[in-house]
Design a protein around this motif. Structure first.
Motif, PDB file in Angstrom:
ATOM      1  N   UNK A  78      98.886  79.277  56.905  1.00 14.99           N
ATOM      2  CA  UNK A  78      98.369  77.950  56.572  1.00 14.99           C
ATOM      3  C   UNK A  78      96.919  78.104  56.138  1.00 14.99           C
ATOM      4  N   UNK A  79      96.595  77.599  54.969  1.00 12.54           N
ATOM      5  CA  UNK A  79      95.215  77.638  54.486  1.00 12.54           C
ATOM      6  C   UNK A  79      94.690  76.207  54.490  1.00 12.54           C
ATOM      7  N   UNK A  80      93.589  76.014  55.164  1.00 19.12           N
ATOM      8  CA  UNK A  80      93.095  74.657  55.343  1.00 19.12           C
ATOM      9  C   UNK A  80      91.621  74.503  55.088  1.00 19.12           C
ATOM     10  N   UNK A  81      91.237  73.260  54.918  1.00 22.30           N
ATOM     11  CA  UNK A  81      89.843  72.907  54.704  1.00 22.30           C
ATOM     12  C   UNK A  81      89.536  71.676  55.534  1.00 22.30           C
ATOM     13  N   UNK A  82      88.344  71.635  56.108  1.00 23.05           N
ATOM     14  CA  UNK A  82      87.973  70.531  56.976  1.00 23.05           C
ATOM     15  C   UNK A  82      86.669  69.885  56.576  1.00 23.05           C
ATOM     16  N   UNK A  83      86.519  68.627  56.959  1.00 27.23           N
ATOM     17  CA  UNK A  83      85.280  67.886  56.759  1.00 27.23           C
ATOM     18  C   UNK A  83      84.902  67.226  58.081  1.00 27.23           C
ATOM     19  N   UNK A  84      83.606  67.143  58.342  1.00 25.20           N
ATOM     20  CA  UNK A  84      83.163  66.631  59.626  1.00 25.20           C
ATOM     21  C   UNK A  84      82.262  65.420  59.462  1.00 25.20           C
ATOM     22  N   UNK A  85      81.815  64.894  60.600  1.00 26.13           N
ATOM     23  CA  UNK A  85      80.877  63.783  60.637  1.00 26.13           C
ATOM     24  C   UNK A  85      79.559  64.293  61.199  1.00 26.13           C
ATOM     25  N   UNK A  86      78.433  63.646  60.892  1.00 25.34           N
ATOM     26  CA  UNK A  86      77.146  64.112  61.417  1.00 25.34           C
ATOM     27  C   UNK A  86      77.173  64.210  62.938  1.00 25.34           C
ATOM     28  N   UNK A  87      76.728  65.359  63.434  1.00 24.50           N
ATOM     29  CA  UNK A  87      76.680  65.567  64.874  1.00 24.50           C
ATOM     30  C   UNK A  87      77.781  66.437  65.421  1.00 24.50           C
ATOM     31  N   UNK A  88      78.813  66.718  64.636  1.00 24.10           N
ATOM     32  CA  UNK A  88      79.915  67.576  65.060  1.00 24.10           C
ATOM     33  C   UNK A  88      79.959  68.798  64.146  1.00 24.10           C
ATOM     34  N   UNK A  89      79.569  69.963  64.667  1.00 27.78           N
ATOM     35  CA  UNK A  89      79.424  71.188  63.873  1.00 27.78           C
ATOM     36  C   UNK A  89      80.781  71.856  63.692  1.00 27.78           C
ATOM     37  N   UNK A  90      81.431  71.562  62.582  1.00 27.03           N
ATOM     38  CA  UNK A  90      82.771  72.075  62.330  1.00 27.03           C
ATOM     39  C   UNK A  90      82.760  73.567  62.026  1.00 27.03           C
ATOM     40  N   UNK A  91      81.761  74.029  61.274  1.00 22.92           N
ATOM     41  CA  UNK A  91      81.684  75.450  60.943  1.00 22.92           C
ATOM     42  C   UNK A  91      81.578  76.324  62.173  1.00 22.92           C
ATOM     43  N   UNK A  92      80.769  75.918  63.135  1.00 21.98           N
ATOM     44  CA  UNK A  92      80.625  76.703  64.368  1.00 21.98           C
ATOM     45  C   UNK A  92      81.941  76.747  65.132  1.00 21.98           C
ATOM     46  N   UNK A  93      82.637  75.599  65.196  1.00 17.35           N
ATOM     47  CA  UNK A  93      83.907  75.546  65.915  1.00 17.35           C
ATOM     48  C   UNK A  93      84.944  76.443  65.259  1.00 17.35           C
ATOM     49  N   UNK A  94      84.956  76.487  63.934  1.00 21.31           N
ATOM     50  CA  UNK A  94      85.902  77.349  63.224  1.00 21.31           C
ATOM     51  C   UNK A  94      85.578  78.809  63.458  1.00 21.31           C
ATOM     52  N   UNK A  95      84.303  79.169  63.425  1.00 20.82           N
ATOM     53  CA  UNK A  95      83.936  80.565  63.679  1.00 20.82           C
ATOM     54  C   UNK A  95      84.347  80.984  65.083  1.00 20.82           C
ATOM     55  N   UNK A  96      84.291  80.065  66.038  1.00 21.24           N
ATOM     56  CA  UNK A  96      84.737  80.368  67.398  1.00 21.24           C
ATOM     57  C   UNK A  96      86.233  80.667  67.416  1.00 21.24           C
ATOM     58  N   UNK A  97      87.003  79.955  66.604  1.00 20.34           N
ATOM     59  CA  UNK A  97      88.448  80.218  66.515  1.00 20.34           C
ATOM     60  C   UNK A  97      88.717  81.585  65.909  1.00 20.34           C
ATOM     61  N   UNK A  98      87.907  81.993  64.940  1.00 24.61           N
ATOM     62  CA  UNK A  98      88.062  83.317  64.340  1.00 24.61           C
ATOM     63  C   UNK A  98      87.722  84.392  65.369  1.00 24.61           C
ATOM     64  N   UNK A  99      86.624  84.195  66.087  1.00 26.32           N
ATOM     65  CA  UNK A  99      86.201  85.179  67.080  1.00 26.32           C
ATOM     66  C   UNK A  99      87.193  85.318  68.220  1.00 26.32           C
ATOM     67  N   UNK A 100      87.905  84.248  68.536  1.00 22.99           N
ATOM     68  CA  UNK A 100      88.895  84.303  69.617  1.00 22.99           C
ATOM     69  C   UNK A 100      90.225  84.879  69.157  1.00 22.99           C
ATOM     70  N   UNK A 101      90.401  85.055  67.842  1.00 24.09           N
ATOM     71  CA  UNK A 101      91.646  85.582  67.315  1.00 24.09           C
ATOM     72  C   UNK A 101      92.664  84.529  66.947  1.00 24.09           C
ATOM     73  N   UNK A 102      92.334  83.265  67.163  1.00 25.62           N
ATOM     74  CA  UNK A 102      93.265  82.197  66.818  1.00 25.62           C
ATOM     75  C   UNK A 102      93.429  82.073  65.306  1.00 25.62           C
ATOM     76  N   UNK A 103      92.355  82.258  64.560  1.00 28.65           N
ATOM     77  CA  UNK A 103      92.387  82.179  63.099  1.00 28.65           C
ATOM     78  C   UNK A 103      92.134  83.550  62.497  1.00 28.65           C
TER      79      UNK A 103
END
Length: 483
Positions: A413-438
């Protein structure tokens, strides 16, 4: 966390706009109101404009520079960016030795503009170069091993990645093994461990203290060219017309939706002035294809030019945008612009159908569970090139971060996300990569991309929801339209 009791009374008692937001007065505090009066009286400005400036925190003495930002006042010494001197030195060596330079860009407006900006400088200096923009579907985002090997086989000895590369460990390590030096010019969020390259210029790397993290990649490339020009002067060379590239920087700055303050405001103001001269054949042709006869304004870059350049990377040939921006033949430029215009119309139709489906599905989910902090939707029928647009519409409609995925036949699955001010989506995604989920992913606070197994979409949604629940709740509680 804020509570409802902490929030000001809505302006004109408008508790809910069309998007569900209350109206709040931009200058509600006494100091802000006093500042607005001082700005209006001190600079002879209309009260409405003075209130907007005060509401944005513009100091009384900073008003002239804010309204008419000049590059000469705001352009920093490029050396404040980590690795800038190393990048300029390596590029200068390539120019002096006439090495073949490979430019690897992203398939969006910022990537195309960044690649064209660097390629234009090399072309003007008579340096051979090879430009590669990856195919969104077959290659995905960022450098890949197959493309790196191809560029090495074609004789490139220096690889420059623009608007990508900060997290490209394996492909860039392969470039080194093949004898290529690598320079990364990027602005995306950076991991703690960086790839092994000659220079990595990115104001958002963790050890960079330049304060320029708001720049888009084209802004970073422009500063690199400023540093390179200074370096070349030692050898009696210079980039012929460095300022002519500001139209590309302005286009990328607006289209990539980076904050319009400080240096970025100067880039856009002076870049628009360059664009109005219609000296770049490709942009002139695209303006004509879009039916724009008046002088281009900032919003035209985001709503008329940007979507057409993006259309090539979304559903067509990813090289079209960069080719157009580099094109010097008016007939060829008109042909490419017409292709992009047609692709944009096709993209609009594809997007409309997918957005309707996604909004209906997410609406039903929220009826069952209205407190979901993050929305995740996916379909095998969605084109990978429009998932970012779907996510943006879901975010706007439902007021929370959203991800949209194209489900592929190979189970990914290839996806793209958009966030709202105050919620750091890029950091959350990098955490998923580091955990092996993505498998891979990254991005900014407001936008991110990711690739993972389709079977893990629910786990991905749960991980993002757990990570961002508090920040989303706080952001949504205080969300308002400032008027």
């Amino acid at each position: 966390m804020s509570t409802l009791l902490d929030l000001p009374r809505p302006l004109l008692d408008v508790h809910r706009s069309a998007l569900g937001r209350p109206w709040h007065e931009r200058c509600a505090s006494a100091p802000a109101q006093s500042l607005a009066v001082a700005i209006a009286q001190g600079h002879g400005l209309p009260e409405v404009l003075a209130r907007v400036l005060a509401g944005r925190g513009v100091d009384l003495h900073a008003v002239p520079g804010f309204l008419e930002p000049r590059l000469r006042d705001l352009l920093p010494d490029p050396a404040v960016l980590v690795d800038m001197e190393a990048a300029a030195d390596r590029l200068a060596i390539a120019i002096l030795k006439r090495e073949k330079v490979a430019i690897f860009g992203d398939y969006d407006v910022d990537g195309a503009a960044s690649a064209a900006l660097l390629a234009s400088a090399l072309r003007d200096l008579g340096v051979p170069y090879r430009l590669h923009i990856p195919d969104r579907i077959t290659e995905g985002y960022g450098p890949n091993v197959a493309a790196v090997r191809m560029l090495a086989e074609e004789g490139a000895t220096l690889l420059v990645t623009v608007d990508c590369g900060t997290a490209g460990h394996e492909p860039l390590a392969e470039a080194g093994r093949l004898g290529m030096d690598v320079v990364v010019l990027d602005h995306h969020g950076a991991p703690e461990v960086l790839p092994p390259v000659r220079a990595l210029v990115n104001p958002n790397r963790l050890d960079d203290l330049s304060g320029l993290g708001h720049l888009c990649a084209a802004g970073v490339v422009f500063l690199t060219l400023v540093a390179l020009n200074r370096r070349l002067r030692r050898d009696g060379l210079a980039i012929p017309d460095l300022m002519a590239g500001l139209d590309l920087v302005a286009l990328a700055t607006v289209a990539d939706v980076v904050p319009l303050h400080g240096l970025n405001r100067a880039f856009v103001r002076q870049g628009l002035a360059v664009m109005r001269g219609r000296g770049r054949r490709g942009l002139a042709a695209l303006l004509d294809a879009a039916g724009l006869s008046e002088s281009p304004q900032a919003w035209h870059l985001g709503f008329l030019l940007g979507p057409r350049i993006n259309a090539g990377g979304r559903i067509g040939d990813s090289m079209l945008g960069a080719r157009l921006l580099l094109c010097e033949d008016p007939i060829e430029a008109a042909g490419i612009a017409a292709q992009l215009d047609a692709l944009n119309r096709e993209r609009q139709a594809i997007e409309a159908a997918a957005v309707a489906e996604a909004e209906a599905e997410m609406g039903m989910r929220l009826d069952r569970d209205p407190d979901q902090p993050v929305l995740v939707a996916g379909s095998p029928d969605w084109h990978p090139g429009v998932v970012g647009l779907i996510a943006a519409r879901l975010k706007e409609r439902f007021g929370r971060p959203a991800f949209a995925f194209a489900l592929r036949q190979d189970g990914t699955a290839t996806g793209s996300g958009r966030s709202i001010p105050g919620a750091d989506l890029g950091r959350a995604v990098r955490a998923c990569v580091e955990s092996g989920l993505a498998a891979k992913g990254g991005g900014h606070a407001m936008a991110a991309g990711v690739t993972l197994a389709a079977l893990d979409l629910d786990r991905f949604r749960e991980a993002l929801s757990g990570d961002l629940a508090t920040s989303v709740a706080e952001a949504r509680l205080g969300e308002a339209l400032l008027v």
